[in-house]
Design a protein around this motif. Structure first.
Motif, short mmCIF file in Angstrom:
data_model
loop_
_atom_site.label_atom_id
_atom_site.label_comp_id
_atom_site.label_asym_id
_atom_site.label_seq_id
_atom_site.Cartn_x
_atom_site.Cartn_y
_atom_site.Cartn_z
N ASN A 163 26.64 14.38 -10.47
CA ASN A 163 27.25 13.06 -10.54
C ASN A 163 28.12 12.94 -11.79
N ASN A 164 29.32 12.43 -11.67
CA ASN A 164 30.19 12.29 -12.83
C ASN A 164 29.68 11.26 -13.81
N ASP A 165 28.71 10.42 -13.42
CA ASP A 165 28.07 9.50 -14.34
C ASP A 165 26.72 10.07 -14.74
N SER A 166 26.66 11.31 -15.06
CA SER A 166 25.41 11.96 -15.43
C SER A 166 24.94 11.45 -16.76
N ASP A 167 23.71 11.86 -17.13
CA ASP A 167 23.12 11.36 -18.35
C ASP A 167 23.99 11.63 -19.57
N SER A 168 24.75 12.74 -19.55
CA SER A 168 25.59 13.04 -20.69
C SER A 168 26.74 12.05 -20.85
N ASP A 169 27.11 11.38 -19.75
CA ASP A 169 28.21 10.42 -19.79
C ASP A 169 27.73 8.99 -20.00
N VAL A 170 26.46 8.74 -19.77
CA VAL A 170 25.93 7.40 -19.82
C VAL A 170 25.60 7.00 -21.26
N VAL A 171 26.02 5.80 -21.64
CA VAL A 171 25.71 5.29 -22.97
C VAL A 171 24.27 4.83 -22.99
N ILE A 172 23.45 5.48 -23.80
CA ILE A 172 22.04 5.10 -23.92
C ILE A 172 21.82 4.48 -25.29
N LEU A 173 21.53 3.20 -25.31
CA LEU A 173 21.32 2.49 -26.56
C LEU A 173 19.85 2.62 -27.00
N PRO A 174 19.59 2.52 -28.29
CA PRO A 174 18.21 2.60 -28.79
C PRO A 174 17.46 1.29 -28.53
N LEU A 175 17.32 0.96 -27.25
CA LEU A 175 16.65 -0.28 -26.86
C LEU A 175 15.47 0.04 -25.95
N SER A 176 14.41 -0.73 -26.09
CA SER A 176 13.27 -0.58 -25.20
C SER A 176 13.62 -1.17 -23.84
N THR A 177 12.77 -0.90 -22.84
CA THR A 177 13.01 -1.44 -21.50
C THR A 177 13.00 -2.96 -21.51
N SER A 178 12.02 -3.55 -22.19
CA SER A 178 11.92 -5.02 -22.23
C SER A 178 13.13 -5.63 -22.94
N ARG A 179 13.57 -5.01 -24.04
CA ARG A 179 14.74 -5.52 -24.75
C ARG A 179 15.99 -5.38 -23.88
N SER A 180 16.10 -4.29 -23.15
CA SER A 180 17.25 -4.09 -22.27
C SER A 180 17.31 -5.15 -21.19
N ILE A 181 16.15 -5.46 -20.59
CA ILE A 181 16.10 -6.49 -19.55
C ILE A 181 16.52 -7.84 -20.11
N VAL A 182 16.03 -8.17 -21.30
CA VAL A 182 16.38 -9.45 -21.93
C VAL A 182 17.88 -9.51 -22.19
N GLU A 183 18.45 -8.41 -22.68
CA GLU A 183 19.88 -8.42 -22.98
C GLU A 183 20.72 -8.48 -21.71
N VAL A 184 20.29 -7.80 -20.64
CA VAL A 184 21.02 -7.88 -19.38
C VAL A 184 21.06 -9.33 -18.89
N ILE A 185 19.92 -9.99 -18.92
CA ILE A 185 19.86 -11.40 -18.50
C ILE A 185 20.76 -12.26 -19.38
N ALA A 186 20.70 -12.01 -20.70
CA ALA A 186 21.51 -12.80 -21.63
C ALA A 186 23.00 -12.59 -21.38
N MET A 187 23.40 -11.34 -21.14
CA MET A 187 24.81 -11.06 -20.89
C MET A 187 25.28 -11.67 -19.56
N LEU A 188 24.40 -11.67 -18.57
CA LEU A 188 24.75 -12.29 -17.30
C LEU A 188 24.93 -13.80 -17.46
N VAL A 189 24.07 -14.40 -18.26
CA VAL A 189 24.19 -15.84 -18.52
C VAL A 189 25.51 -16.15 -19.21
N ILE A 190 25.88 -15.32 -20.18
CA ILE A 190 27.16 -15.52 -20.88
C ILE A 190 28.32 -15.29 -19.93
N LEU A 191 28.20 -14.25 -19.08
CA LEU A 191 29.24 -14.00 -18.08
C LEU A 191 29.46 -15.22 -17.18
#
Length: 344
Positions: A163-191
């Motif tokens: 896949n051209n979006d393999s792990d080497s291409d994907v931006v992985i931030l130093p965030l936990s799963t719970s923090r990632s979920i919270v930020e996704v929800i927050a970004m969607l709310v802002i969107l």
């Protein structure tokens, strides 16, 4: 004069917030996909696609409850036309798009089927409550399909890094799963909030010039509610996440048809449709989707390896959509806008 300045300020602030939140959404969604073991296809077609379609959902619900069915229908159809004809084509003009064969051979035909069924349901110039039930049941089936597809992809990729979006291409931030979920929800709310601000400012400006509700739904509101997709799509292009880009467009379009379009009839009952909604707008949506499918098929055929191969040789190959082919899609969109300007 003061009201005009206020509307312009709302548009400017909404655009800035939209761009920043969309960029962060792609990064955090990529991280969440990695943490949960989900494929980039699935995260693009669910969290990002459904989330960026939330403005369409909100606008259609409000319009239906207020008796403005034309705005709701125009919003859903117009958003799909813009997603395919403008958002995807602009990204393809920025850079040639390189997709894995999976998304072109599996997800694109699914979008074509959903678009065709939707067109047939609307062909009698009536969006009935029964049609709304059919569309909403289709959405449930689609979500189940995505869940099973994600499981299958995870099994296929256990010992692969394709896949051209393999792990080497994907931006992985130093965030936990719970923090990632919270930020996704927050970004969607802002969107959603920033897009609503944009739509409000743009709609009020349009109304001040005496533009009709149907045209507002097809243009101003459709453009405004499609801005999250455009911002997120350009962020995907910048990060090289092309599969997530196409997955987001396909998922958003399917959600608009099966979810957003079902709302007016479910809330308001049988909804008569203007003839132009069929002969002009639905045909434009179906035509652009068909063109995209043809381009996808040509990209698959021209690829070096056959997409029909089920073993290791063909699992990995990529398909390129050139700037010229993206330009063809944009040309189709421009033709539609000219026709719309001549017939509203």
């Amino acid at each position: 004069m003061l009201s005009t300045v206020t509307h312009l300020l709302a548009i400017a602030l909404g655009f800035v917030a939209l761009s920043r939140s969309a960029d962060r959404l792609v990064e955090v969604s990529s991280t969440l996909a990695f943490r949960l073991g989900m494929s980039m296809l699935t995260i693009g077609m669910t969290i990002v696609a459904f989330g960026t379609s939330a403005p369409e959902l909100a606008v259609s619900a409000v319009a239906a409850l207020e008796g403005s069915g034309s705005i709701a229908i125009g919003n859903a159809l117009g958003s799909n036309i813009i997603n395919t004809g403008l958002v995807l084509s602009v990204c393809g003009l920025v850079t040639p798009l390189v997709f894995s064969h999976r998304i072109l051979s599996h997800e694109m035909p699914l979008l074509m089927i959903v678009s065709g069924v939707t067109f047939l349901l609307m062909a009698d110039q009536m969006l009935s409550r029964f049609d709304g039930y059919v569309l909403s049941m289709g959405l449930i089936a689609y979500v189940i399909y995505l869940t099973k597809r994600n499981d299958n992809q995870n099994n296929e990729q256990n010992n692969e890094q394709n896949n051209n979006d393999s792990d080497s291409d994907v931006v992985i931030l130093p965030l936990s799963t719970s923090r990632s979920i919270v930020e996704v929800i927050a970004m969607l709310v802002i969107l959603i909030g920033s897009s609503k601000l944009l739509v409000w400012g743009a709609t009020e400006l349009a109304r001040s010039f005496g533009v009709s509700e149907m045209v507002i739904g097809l243009t101003v509101i459709a453009f405004g509610t499609s801005l999250p997709e455009l911002a997120a799509a350009l962020a995907c292009v910048k990060k090289g996440l092309f599969d997530m880009l196409l997955a987001m467009i396909i998922g958003s379009n399917i959600f608009n048809l099966l979810g957003v379009l079902a709302i007016p009839s479910l809330l308001s009952g049988d909804l008569p449709l203007e003839a132009l909604a069929i002969t002009r707008d639905s045909m434009a949506m179906l035509g652009l989707t068909s063109l995209l499918l043809i381009i996808a098929i040509s990209a698959l055929i021209s690829s070096r390896r056959s997409y029909l191969t089920d073993t290791g040789v063909g699992v990995n190959f990529e398909c390129t959509v050139s700037r010229f082919k993206s330009g063809l899609i944009l040309a189709g969109f421009v033709v539609y806008m000219v026709v719309l300007a001549m017939t509203f």
